[in-house]
Enzyme design. Structure first.
Site, short mmCIF file in Angstrom:
data_model
loop_
_atom_site.label_atom_id
_atom_site.label_comp_id
_atom_site.label_asym_id
_atom_site.label_seq_id
_atom_site.Cartn_x
_atom_site.Cartn_y
_atom_site.Cartn_z
N MET A 173 0.70 -1.26 0.04
CA MET A 173 0.02 0.04 -0.18
C MET A 173 0.93 0.99 -0.01
O MET A 173 0.45 2.28 -0.59
CB MET A 173 -0.88 -0.05 1.06
CG MET A 173 -0.68 0.81 2.34
SD MET A 173 -1.37 0.43 3.92
CE MET A 173 -0.26 -0.69 4.41
N PRO A 174 2.04 1.42 0.82
CA PRO A 174 2.74 2.57 0.55
C PRO A 174 3.33 2.78 -0.69
O PRO A 174 3.91 1.83 -1.44
CB PRO A 174 3.72 2.50 1.58
CG PRO A 174 3.36 1.25 2.45
CD PRO A 174 2.51 0.40 1.81
N LEU A 175 3.50 4.03 -1.28
CA LEU A 175 4.45 4.34 -2.36
C LEU A 175 5.41 5.37 -1.83
O LEU A 175 5.08 6.21 -1.12
CB LEU A 175 3.57 5.02 -3.49
CG LEU A 175 4.48 5.45 -4.75
CD1 LEU A 175 5.34 4.46 -5.33
CD2 LEU A 175 3.52 6.31 -5.67
#
Length: 126
Positions: free
Chosen positions: A1-3
């Site tokens: 989910m994180p970029l």
């Protein structure tokens, strides 16, 4: 989910850049409940005149070796979790690559879960 986006002055070794990415990932999985293998990162190097960081904002003495870490992630983490992440990342980068804690600038950008598509034109979290 994180970029994750990491921006730094050009000229650092591939080992240095790898260490930045590794420690960001470890801190995210260790403190922010980011799932294993959820690793999406972009590392950009810039000429020193293309990175601007005030050398004394908030009384923090920064050098030209400042590293910017911007993470876009799902909203909802507590302030305590975020503080733990900041501290772990700063400590581990200081240990591993001698990055001064003063030279680590972190920004979290929180978004709703439906703002992600990991492929196939599908909103996997919506």
């Amino acid at each position: 989910m994180p970029l994750v986006r990491i921006d730094l002055v050009s000229g650092k070794s591939s080992e240095y850049r790898t260490a930045l990415a590794d420690e960001v990932y470890k801190a995210m999985t260790g403190t922010m409940n980011v799932p294993e293998n959820d690793r999406f990162m972009v590392i950009n190097e810039h000429k020193d005149y293309n990175l601007v960081a005030d050398p004394a904002y908030l009384g923090i003495q920064r050098t030209r070796d400042v590293v910017f870490v911007q993470i876009t992630l799902n909203a909802g983490r507590t302030v305590e979790v975020k503080k733990a992440f900041y501290a772990q990342l700063a400590n581990k980068l200081a240990e591993r690559i001698n990055l001064r804690k003063e030279d680590l600038f972190i920004s979290l950008v929180e978004v709703p879960k439906e703002n992600w598509s990991f492929g196939n034109g599908v909103a996997q979290y919506a």
